[in-house]
Motif scaffolding. Structure first.
Motif, mmCIF file in Angstrom:
data_model
loop_
_atom_site.group_PDB
_atom_site.id
_atom_site.type_symbol
_atom_site.label_atom_id
_atom_site.label_comp_id
_atom_site.label_asym_id
_atom_site.label_seq_id
_atom_site.Cartn_x
_atom_site.Cartn_y
_atom_site.Cartn_z
ATOM 1 N N ALA A 28 -47.258 75.284 -59.665
ATOM 2 C CA ALA A 28 -48.614 75.168 -60.190
ATOM 3 C C ALA A 28 -48.807 73.818 -60.872
ATOM 4 O O ALA A 28 -49.847 73.159 -60.688
ATOM 5 C CB ALA A 28 -48.892 76.303 -61.174
ATOM 6 N N PHE A 29 -47.809 73.388 -61.641
ATOM 7 C CA PHE A 29 -47.916 72.094 -62.317
ATOM 8 C C PHE A 29 -48.066 70.962 -61.312
ATOM 9 O O PHE A 29 -48.896 70.070 -61.461
ATOM 10 C CB PHE A 29 -46.680 71.860 -63.192
ATOM 11 N N SER A 30 -47.251 70.991 -60.240
ATOM 12 C CA SER A 30 -47.303 69.929 -59.241
ATOM 13 C C SER A 30 -48.643 69.932 -58.504
ATOM 14 O O SER A 30 -49.240 68.874 -58.265
ATOM 15 C CB SER A 30 -46.154 70.087 -58.248
ATOM 16 N N ALA A 31 -49.124 71.110 -58.141
ATOM 17 C CA ALA A 31 -50.414 71.205 -57.449
ATOM 18 C C ALA A 31 -51.549 70.707 -58.340
ATOM 19 O O ALA A 31 -52.438 69.972 -57.885
ATOM 20 C CB ALA A 31 -50.663 72.645 -57.020
ATOM 21 N N LEU A 32 -51.515 71.093 -59.608
ATOM 22 C CA LEU A 32 -52.566 70.669 -60.532
ATOM 23 C C LEU A 32 -52.486 69.176 -60.828
ATOM 24 O O LEU A 32 -53.513 68.517 -61.015
ATOM 25 C CB LEU A 32 -52.477 71.478 -61.823
ATOM 26 N N ALA A 33 -51.272 68.628 -60.859
ATOM 27 C CA ALA A 33 -51.117 67.186 -61.057
ATOM 28 C C ALA A 33 -51.712 66.419 -59.886
ATOM 29 O O ALA A 33 -52.386 65.393 -60.069
ATOM 30 C CB ALA A 33 -49.641 66.837 -61.227
ATOM 31 N N ASN A 34 -51.481 66.914 -58.677
ATOM 32 C CA ASN A 34 -52.083 66.297 -57.499
ATOM 33 C C ASN A 34 -53.601 66.358 -57.580
ATOM 34 O O ASN A 34 -54.300 65.372 -57.297
ATOM 35 C CB ASN A 34 -51.593 66.992 -56.223
ATOM 36 N N GLU A 35 -54.112 67.525 -57.949
ATOM 37 C CA GLU A 35 -55.566 67.690 -58.052
ATOM 38 C C GLU A 35 -56.148 66.723 -59.075
ATOM 39 O O GLU A 35 -57.155 66.045 -58.809
ATOM 40 C CB GLU A 35 -55.885 69.131 -58.449
ATOM 41 N N ALA A 36 -55.521 66.638 -60.246
ATOM 42 C CA ALA A 36 -56.048 65.793 -61.324
ATOM 43 C C ALA A 36 -56.032 64.317 -60.944
ATOM 44 O O ALA A 36 -57.008 63.584 -61.180
ATOM 45 C CB ALA A 36 -55.244 66.020 -62.602
ATOM 46 N N LEU A 37 -54.943 63.862 -60.357
ATOM 47 C CA LEU A 37 -54.842 62.449 -59.996
ATOM 48 C C LEU A 37 -55.769 62.116 -58.835
ATOM 49 O O LEU A 37 -56.344 61.026 -58.782
ATOM 50 C CB LEU A 37 -53.399 62.099 -59.661
ATOM 51 N N ALA A 38 -55.943 63.038 -57.900
ATOM 52 C CA ALA A 38 -56.871 62.808 -56.794
ATOM 53 C C ALA A 38 -58.303 62.712 -57.312
ATOM 54 O O ALA A 38 -59.080 61.834 -56.885
ATOM 55 C CB ALA A 38 -56.747 63.930 -55.768
ATOM 56 N N GLN A 39 -58.666 63.602 -58.230
ATOM 57 C CA GLN A 39 -60.017 63.564 -58.779
ATOM 58 C C GLN A 39 -60.273 62.282 -59.563
ATOM 59 O O GLN A 39 -61.382 61.733 -59.538
ATOM 60 C CB GLN A 39 -60.247 64.784 -59.677
ATOM 61 N N ARG A 40 -59.234 61.777 -60.224
ATOM 62 C CA ARG A 40 -59.389 60.576 -61.045
ATOM 63 C C ARG A 40 -59.780 59.362 -60.209
ATOM 64 O O ARG A 40 -60.499 58.480 -60.694
ATOM 65 C CB ARG A 40 -58.083 60.303 -61.803
ATOM 66 N N VAL A 41 -59.302 59.310 -58.963
ATOM 67 C CA VAL A 41 -59.594 58.152 -58.110
ATOM 68 C C VAL A 41 -60.506 58.525 -56.939
ATOM 69 O O VAL A 41 -60.593 57.794 -55.962
ATOM 70 C CB VAL A 41 -58.288 57.516 -57.583
ATOM 71 N N ASP A 42 -61.203 59.672 -57.057
ATOM 72 C CA ASP A 42 -62.105 60.147 -56.005
ATOM 73 C C ASP A 42 -61.366 60.227 -54.674
ATOM 74 O O ASP A 42 -61.850 59.764 -53.640
ATOM 75 C CB ASP A 42 -63.326 59.222 -55.883
ATOM 76 N N GLY A 43 -60.189 60.832 -54.706
ATOM 77 C CA GLY A 43 -59.366 60.916 -53.514
ATOM 78 C C GLY A 43 -59.499 62.249 -52.808
ATOM 79 O O GLY A 43 -60.143 63.190 -53.297
ATOM 80 N N ARG A 44 -58.893 62.338 -51.638
ATOM 81 C CA ARG A 44 -58.846 63.559 -50.853
ATOM 82 C C ARG A 44 -57.569 64.326 -51.203
ATOM 83 O O ARG A 44 -56.570 63.723 -51.582
ATOM 84 C CB ARG A 44 -58.872 63.236 -49.362
ATOM 85 N N LEU A 45 -57.619 65.653 -51.054
ATOM 86 C CA LEU A 45 -56.461 66.483 -51.383
ATOM 87 C C LEU A 45 -56.149 67.395 -50.201
ATOM 88 O O LEU A 45 -56.990 68.193 -49.774
ATOM 89 C CB LEU A 45 -56.735 67.316 -52.634
ATOM 90 N N LEU A 46 -54.939 67.265 -49.662
ATOM 91 C CA LEU A 46 -54.506 68.035 -48.506
ATOM 92 C C LEU A 46 -53.448 69.057 -48.911
ATOM 93 O O LEU A 46 -52.697 68.847 -49.871
ATOM 94 C CB LEU A 46 -53.916 67.114 -47.437
ATOM 95 N N LEU A 47 -53.389 70.136 -48.145
ATOM 96 C CA LEU A 47 -52.326 71.125 -48.292
ATOM 97 C C LEU A 47 -51.506 71.131 -47.017
ATOM 98 O O LEU A 47 -52.050 71.189 -45.915
ATOM 99 C CB LEU A 47 -52.907 72.526 -48.530
#
Length: 298
Positions: A28-47
């Motif tokens: 959960a921490f890793s997934a949320l870290a990806n989400e937060a950093l992607a949102q910070r730079v207006d990035g895309r998030l893949l699974l």
């Protein structure tokens, strides 16, 4: 091997769990870290579902991953890439390495390797070197095997793996193999890779025609991943990934390594130790908002 460019130039992040158990707080921490950093730079998030192991990976665990991530409120782009559906991509990459003379068959069992290491230690009178994970480096028993002999043994159906000739790989890859690491504020620093400390790593097995190292490098390139966010337990393995990227002519993403969550005994959370799952926490009445708050993403 062509890599897809990022859509509209946006940064591309990915969360890539293996379906060999239910997700725990570390995931959960890793997934949320990806989400937060992607949102910070207006990035895309893949699974990505890393399900190349036919023994340990199960469809119900894939369903559980989707359920847990949906419960956490993390939204990923569709479709979700499943590695088991793309074995041909990994075979193509392996073929490139074979043509360059970088891969050789190894017929040694784990017991054979342990016995060879014990003999070498007895001969040199000191402990045999180990890789960053603590496993003894492969002593090269099959590295010089004649091609005709190897072909005969493969034709006879003898079990084997395919190893990367790391010494030759380092020569062909050239100097200054490395990657850039970024922090939460976007600052970057260059890290020089040390692939030799891993020795001749396994790139494919008879029952699994690829490895984590090869598959993850190919996937990141084909999916246009620009930012890899994962735990510090995989930091050293990036030596191998940067080397394979250079050998295959693939781009090297930026990397960010987050700290690991640990249990009361100071060990990292792990499925193999039956760390409490998100599903169990949910059954106990813990909410997604509570998880986000607990992990610092509230």
């Amino acid at each position: 091997m062509a890599a897809d460019p990022p859509v509209s130039g946006k940064p591309v992040f990915r969360f890539a769990p293996s379906p060999n158990g239910r997700l725990h707080l570390g995931h959960a921490f890793s997934a949320l870290a990806n989400e937060a950093l992607a949102q910070r730079v207006d990035g895309r998030l893949l699974l990505r579902i890393e399900d190349i192991d036919p023994v340990r990976c199960r469809p119900d665990y894939i369903d559980g991953i989707i359920e847990d991530l949906d419960w956490l409120g993390i939204r990923f782009e569709q479709p979700v890439r499943r590695q088991s559906a793309h074995l041909a991509d990994y075979a193509a990459a392996l073929s490139v390495l074979r043509v360059r003379g970088l891969v050789y068959p190894c017929f040694c069992s784990r017991q054979d390797v342990r016995a060879a290491v014990a003999r070498r230690e007895s001969e040199v009178g000191r402990p045999w070197p180990v890789d960053p994970d603590g496993a003894p480096l492969y002593p090269g028993c099959c590295r010089g095997l004649a091609e005709a002999d190897a072909s005969r043994r493969i034709g006879a159906g003898e079990p084997h793996v395919l190893r990367l000739d790391m010494a030759r790989a380092a020569i062909l890859a050239g100097g200054d193999i490395g990657y850039e690491v970024f922090d939460a504020d976007g600052r970057r620093r260059f890290v020089r890779a040390q692939p030799a400390r891993w020795g001749d790593v396994v790139l494919a097995r008879k029952d699994v025609p690829t490895s984590y190292h090869l598959a993850v490098v190919v996937d990141d390139a084909l999916q246009g991943v620009t930012h890899v966010v994962r735990g510090t337990d995989l930091e050293a393995a990036t030596d191998i990934h940067a080397t394979l990227q250079r050998l295959l002519g693939l781009p090297t993403p930026l990397y960010h390594f987050h700290e690991l969550l640990i249990d009361a005994e100071g060990r990292k959370l792990a499925k193999s130790r039956s760390s409490e799952s998100l599903a169990t926490l949910r059954e106990r009445g813990v909410t997604a908002a509570m998880i986000r708050q607990r992990l610092g993403f509230g």
